[in-house]
Design a protein around this motif. Structure first.
Motif, PDB file in Angstrom:
ATOM      1  N   ARG A  80     -36.475  44.903  27.582  1.00 52.55           N
ATOM      2  CA  ARG A  80     -37.176  44.401  26.393  1.00 52.55           C
ATOM      3  C   ARG A  80     -36.891  45.288  25.194  1.00 52.55           C
ATOM      4  NH1 ARG A  80     -42.547  44.569  29.968  1.00 52.55           N
ATOM      5  NH2 ARG A  80     -42.128  42.775  31.288  1.00 52.55           N
ATOM      6  N   MET A  81     -36.808  44.661  24.045  1.00 52.57           N
ATOM      7  CA  MET A  81     -36.701  45.419  22.798  1.00 52.57           C
ATOM      8  C   MET A  81     -38.080  45.966  22.462  1.00 52.57           C
ATOM      9  SD  MET A  81     -33.608  45.344  21.548  1.00 52.57           S
ATOM     10  CE  MET A  81     -33.842  45.674  19.824  1.00 52.57           C
ATOM     11  N   VAL A  82     -38.126  47.182  21.939  1.00 54.50           N
ATOM     12  CA  VAL A  82     -39.369  47.795  21.489  1.00 54.50           C
ATOM     13  C   VAL A  82     -39.185  48.094  20.006  1.00 54.50           C
ATOM     14  CG1 VAL A  82     -40.960  49.729  21.731  1.00 54.50           C
ATOM     15  CG2 VAL A  82     -39.809  48.792  23.749  1.00 54.50           C
ATOM     16  N   GLY A  83     -39.858  47.323  19.179  1.00 51.86           N
ATOM     17  CA  GLY A  83     -39.721  47.499  17.740  1.00 51.86           C
ATOM     18  C   GLY A  83     -38.267  47.430  17.330  1.00 51.86           C
ATOM     19  N   SER A  84     -37.891  48.292  16.410  1.00 56.65           N
ATOM     20  CA  SER A  84     -36.503  48.328  15.950  1.00 56.65           C
ATOM     21  C   SER A  84     -35.832  49.633  16.356  1.00 56.65           C
ATOM     22  CB  SER A  84     -36.456  48.177  14.425  1.00 56.65           C
ATOM     23  OG  SER A  84     -37.146  49.256  13.829  1.00 56.65           O
ATOM     24  N   TYR A  85     -36.367  50.276  17.406  1.00 58.31           N
ATOM     25  CA  TYR A  85     -35.853  51.600  17.753  1.00 58.31           C
ATOM     26  C   TYR A  85     -35.523  51.808  19.218  1.00 58.31           C
ATOM     27  CZ  TYR A  85     -40.482  52.571  19.603  1.00 58.31           C
ATOM     28  OH  TYR A  85     -41.631  52.535  20.331  1.00 58.31           O
ATOM     29  N   GLY A  86     -35.905  50.899  20.117  1.00 54.12           N
ATOM     30  CA  GLY A  86     -35.686  51.224  21.512  1.00 54.12           C
ATOM     31  C   GLY A  86     -35.713  50.054  22.463  1.00 54.12           C
ATOM     32  N   LEU A  87     -35.491  50.393  23.729  1.00 55.12           N
ATOM     33  CA  LEU A  87     -35.458  49.435  24.820  1.00 55.12           C
ATOM     34  C   LEU A  87     -36.417  49.875  25.911  1.00 55.12           C
ATOM     35  CD1 LEU A  87     -31.588  49.172  25.259  1.00 55.12           C
ATOM     36  CD2 LEU A  87     -33.059  47.671  23.909  1.00 55.12           C
ATOM     37  N   VAL A  90     -37.372  47.051  32.785  1.00 52.34           N
ATOM     38  CA  VAL A  90     -38.322  46.658  33.825  1.00 52.34           C
ATOM     39  C   VAL A  90     -37.536  46.700  35.135  1.00 52.34           C
ATOM     40  CG1 VAL A  90     -39.824  44.847  34.707  1.00 52.34           C
ATOM     41  CG2 VAL A  90     -39.597  45.182  32.226  1.00 52.34           C
ATOM     42  N   TRP A  91     -37.975  47.567  36.038  1.00 54.15           N
ATOM     43  CA  TRP A  91     -37.261  47.794  37.288  1.00 54.15           C
ATOM     44  C   TRP A  91     -37.862  46.966  38.420  1.00 54.15           C
ATOM     45  CZ3 TRP A  91     -32.878  50.376  36.582  1.00 54.15           C
ATOM     46  CH2 TRP A  91     -32.774  51.189  35.461  1.00 54.15           C
ATOM     47  N   ALA A  92     -37.065  46.691  39.444  1.00 53.17           N
ATOM     48  CA  ALA A  92     -37.491  45.847  40.560  1.00 53.17           C
ATOM     49  C   ALA A  92     -38.657  46.450  41.348  1.00 53.17           C
ATOM     50  CB  ALA A  92     -36.318  45.574  41.495  1.00 53.17           C
ATOM     51  N   ASP A  93     -38.848  47.768  41.259  1.00 55.39           N
ATOM     52  CA  ASP A  93     -39.980  48.386  41.962  1.00 55.39           C
ATOM     53  C   ASP A  93     -41.268  48.339  41.139  1.00 55.39           C
ATOM     54  OD1 ASP A  93     -39.514  50.322  40.030  1.00 55.39           O
ATOM     55  OD2 ASP A  93     -39.218  51.964  41.444  1.00 55.39           O
ATOM     56  N   GLY A  94     -41.216  47.681  39.966  1.00 52.56           N
ATOM     57  CA  GLY A  94     -42.399  47.528  39.129  1.00 52.56           C
ATOM     58  C   GLY A  94     -42.526  48.541  38.008  1.00 52.56           C
ATOM     59  N   HIS A  95     -41.715  49.577  38.013  1.00 57.16           N
ATOM     60  CA  HIS A  95     -41.801  50.594  36.954  1.00 57.16           C
ATOM     61  C   HIS A  95     -41.317  50.000  35.631  1.00 57.16           C
ATOM     62  CE1 HIS A  95     -42.109  54.615  35.338  1.00 57.16           C
ATOM     63  NE2 HIS A  95     -40.895  54.498  34.823  1.00 57.16           N
ATOM     64  N   ALA A  96     -42.128  50.162  34.575  1.00 51.31           N
ATOM     65  CA  ALA A  96     -41.754  49.568  33.281  1.00 51.31           C
ATOM     66  C   ALA A  96     -42.378  50.308  32.107  1.00 51.31           C
ATOM     67  CB  ALA A  96     -42.166  48.106  33.260  1.00 51.31           C
ATOM     68  N   THR A  97     -42.638  51.605  32.245  1.00 49.45           N
ATOM     69  CA  THR A  97     -43.306  52.323  31.162  1.00 49.45           C
ATOM     70  C   THR A  97     -42.378  53.184  30.312  1.00 49.45           C
ATOM     71  OG1 THR A  97     -43.903  54.093  32.694  1.00 49.45           O
ATOM     72  CG2 THR A  97     -45.552  52.366  32.323  1.00 49.45           C
ATOM     73  N   GLY A  98     -41.121  53.275  30.676  1.00 48.65           N
ATOM     74  CA  GLY A  98     -40.191  54.103  29.909  1.00 48.65           C
ATOM     75  C   GLY A  98     -39.653  53.375  28.693  1.00 48.65           C
ATOM     76  N   ILE A  99     -39.715  54.022  27.547  1.00 52.21           N
ATOM     77  CA  ILE A  99     -39.125  53.479  26.323  1.00 52.21           C
ATOM     78  C   ILE A  99     -37.990  54.413  25.921  1.00 52.21           C
ATOM     79  CG2 ILE A  99     -39.480  52.920  23.892  1.00 52.21           C
ATOM     80  CD1 ILE A  99     -42.424  52.318  24.623  1.00 52.21           C
ATOM     81  N   TYR A 100     -36.786  53.873  25.899  1.00 52.87           N
ATOM     82  CA  TYR A 100     -35.583  54.629  25.591  1.00 52.87           C
ATOM     83  C   TYR A 100     -35.199  54.347  24.145  1.00 52.87           C
ATOM     84  CZ  TYR A 100     -35.022  54.814  30.698  1.00 52.87           C
ATOM     85  OH  TYR A 100     -35.202  55.011  32.039  1.00 52.87           O
ATOM     86  N   SER A 101     -35.248  55.361  23.288  1.00 54.86           N
ATOM     87  CA  SER A 101     -34.781  55.160  21.913  1.00 54.86           C
ATOM     88  C   SER A 101     -33.293  54.833  21.970  1.00 54.86           C
ATOM     89  CB  SER A 101     -35.019  56.415  21.063  1.00 54.86           C
ATOM     90  OG  SER A 101     -34.148  57.454  21.461  1.00 54.86           O
TER      91      SER A 101
END
Length: 123
Positions: A80-87, A90-101
């Motif tokens: 997923r896009m996060v604003g105009s700065y990052g991605l 969403v991982w198959a094990d359910g982890h989805a809290t990391g935002i990568y600039s």
């Protein structure tokens, strides 16, 4: 008014296409460049507090809990896009809290043979 200049650390590039190719995430940027990052590297470099730890209000560092990564930990289900700065993967094990600039993602691709670069969202 103050005439000093303050550098803005805004991304110069934006992704125009993202695809999983084999075991890598391929990102094509709007300037024509491409970044390739292995999915395992991407997951192991997750910048979230659960994966990296975090400081409390007094600045004391709290290490992250031990991780039990499985094969599903390296399977990308969505991004997923996060604003105009990052991605945000969403991982198959359910982890989805990391935002990568975007900057961090590019550094992960540039240093693919070395340990993960430190997470510095605005370096």
């Amino acid at each position: 008014m103050d005439n000093r200049s303050f550098p803005l650390h805004l991304p110069l590039m934006r992704p125009v296409d993202m695809q999983v190719i084999g075991t890598e995430l391929a990102v094509k940027w709007d300037d024509g460049r491409e970044t390739f990052v292995s999915l395992e590297r991407l997951r192991r470099a997750c910048p979230c507090a659960m994966c990296r730890g975090e400081a409390d209000l007094l600045g004391r560092w709290s290490a992250p809990p031990p991780q039990s990564l499985t094969a599903a930990s390296f399977v990308l289900r969505d991004i997923r896009m996060v604003g105009s700065y990052g991605l945000q993967p969403v991982w198959a094990d359910g982890h989805a809290t990391g935002i990568y600039s975007f900057e961090y993602l590019i550094r992960l691709g540039e240093s693919s043979d070395s340990p993960c670069p430190d997470f510095l969202p605005f370096s």
